[in-house]
Design a protein around this motif. Sequence first.
Motif, PDB file in Angstrom:
ATOM      1  N   PRO A  90       0.830  -1.208   0.000  1.00  0.00           N
ATOM      2  CA  PRO A  90       0.000   0.000   0.000  1.00  0.00           C
ATOM      3  C   PRO A  90       0.862   1.255   0.000  1.00  0.00           C
ATOM      4  O   PRO A  90       1.987   1.259   0.508  1.00  0.00           O
ATOM      5  CB  PRO A  90      -0.810  -0.124   1.289  1.00  0.00           C
ATOM      6  N   LEU A  91       0.329   2.306  -0.568  1.00  0.00           N
ATOM      7  CA  LEU A  91       1.107   3.535  -0.730  1.00  0.00           C
ATOM      8  C   LEU A  91       1.312   4.298   0.571  1.00  0.00           C
ATOM      9  O   LEU A  91       2.058   5.280   0.581  1.00  0.00           O
ATOM     10  CB  LEU A  91       0.423   4.448  -1.755  1.00  0.00           C
ATOM     11  N   PHE A  92       0.678   3.886   1.653  1.00  0.00           N
ATOM     12  CA  PHE A  92       0.850   4.634   2.899  1.00  0.00           C
ATOM     13  C   PHE A  92       2.072   4.180   3.691  1.00  0.00           C
ATOM     14  O   PHE A  92       2.314   4.658   4.802  1.00  0.00           O
ATOM     15  CB  PHE A  92      -0.408   4.585   3.775  1.00  0.00           C
ATOM     16  N   LYS A  93       2.863   3.242   3.149  1.00  0.00           N
ATOM     17  CA  LYS A  93       4.105   2.875   3.822  1.00  0.00           C
ATOM     18  C   LYS A  93       5.029   4.086   3.876  1.00  0.00           C
ATOM     19  O   LYS A  93       4.917   5.009   3.072  1.00  0.00           O
ATOM     20  CB  LYS A  93       4.800   1.725   3.087  1.00  0.00           C
ATOM     21  N   LYS A  94       5.970   4.066   4.791  1.00  0.00           N
ATOM     22  CA  LYS A  94       6.894   5.195   4.943  1.00  0.00           C
ATOM     23  C   LYS A  94       7.954   5.173   3.852  1.00  0.00           C
ATOM     24  O   LYS A  94       8.023   4.260   3.039  1.00  0.00           O
ATOM     25  CB  LYS A  94       7.535   5.157   6.329  1.00  0.00           C
ATOM     26  N   GLY A  95       8.807   6.189   3.863  1.00  0.00           N
ATOM     27  CA  GLY A  95       9.904   6.273   2.908  1.00  0.00           C
ATOM     28  C   GLY A  95       9.436   6.746   1.548  1.00  0.00           C
ATOM     29  O   GLY A  95       8.572   7.619   1.440  1.00  0.00           O
ATOM     30  N   PRO A  96       9.989   6.155   0.477  1.00  0.00           N
ATOM     31  CA  PRO A  96       9.668   6.629  -0.873  1.00  0.00           C
ATOM     32  C   PRO A  96       8.203   6.461  -1.250  1.00  0.00           C
ATOM     33  O   PRO A  96       7.716   7.125  -2.164  1.00  0.00           O
ATOM     34  CB  PRO A  96      10.575   5.793  -1.775  1.00  0.00           C
ATOM     35  N   CYS A  97       7.482   5.580  -0.550  1.00  0.00           N
ATOM     36  CA  CYS A  97       6.054   5.411  -0.856  1.00  0.00           C
ATOM     37  C   CYS A  97       5.290   6.714  -0.642  1.00  0.00           C
ATOM     38  O   CYS A  97       4.328   6.999  -1.357  1.00  0.00           O
ATOM     39  CB  CYS A  97       5.442   4.317   0.004  1.00  0.00           C
ATOM     40  N   LEU A  98       5.715   7.509   0.320  1.00  0.00           N
ATOM     41  CA  LEU A  98       5.002   8.758   0.593  1.00  0.00           C
ATOM     42  C   LEU A  98       5.175   9.748  -0.552  1.00  0.00           C
ATOM     43  O   LEU A  98       4.235  10.462  -0.912  1.00  0.00           O
ATOM     44  CB  LEU A  98       5.475   9.360   1.916  1.00  0.00           C
TER      45      LEU A  98
END
Length: 199
Positions: A90-98
Amino acid sequence: ALQEVDGVGAAEQVFPAERWNLVCFTSRAHPQKLGFALPKGVPFQCNSQLSSLDVDGKSRAGADITLWPGSSHAVRVLNVHLKSGCFAGPLFKKGPCLALRAQVPLVETWIDQQVAAGQLFAVLGDFNRRMEKDAQYPAGSDEQAPTSMFAAWHDQRPAGASLLRATALLADEPCSPQSPYTQGAIDNVLVSAALRAGF
């Protein structure tokens, strides 16, 4: 649609200028630029680059072109190279996903503008996202903070915001047997349903 090319001079090493128009390259000090190689004779119009995709001062703008402008079969094409490092989950993971998550609504706005204008369009390039895995997640209720990339864009809001992944059934072929990249392609071609219906 080209990504990670340091402008026209670099592209000419692969696409000879006597046969190709190398056009609509994004402006960036970094050598990873985007642009297009078009066979001579294909009419085109360069549109303003989608600079807003540089959400963190280190990301790449999108290259925007209209093919056959002014005709009944004009097609608007957005070439993207989105934030790397959030290939699945899911896109709500930390790091580059944000950062990737912040780019998704910007592409959605571009898509919705094309739909509202009745424009045939495509979005293609390096999404740095494995669409098969991305499709497991719903878009979520917040359009500014989506959970999924494809579901956010393919949401029929507004009516006609419907995309087909032209690359969905293509086998993922690694560049060589020694390639460490074996978990799925991250480059895709998405076309509007209206564009697909014309073929």
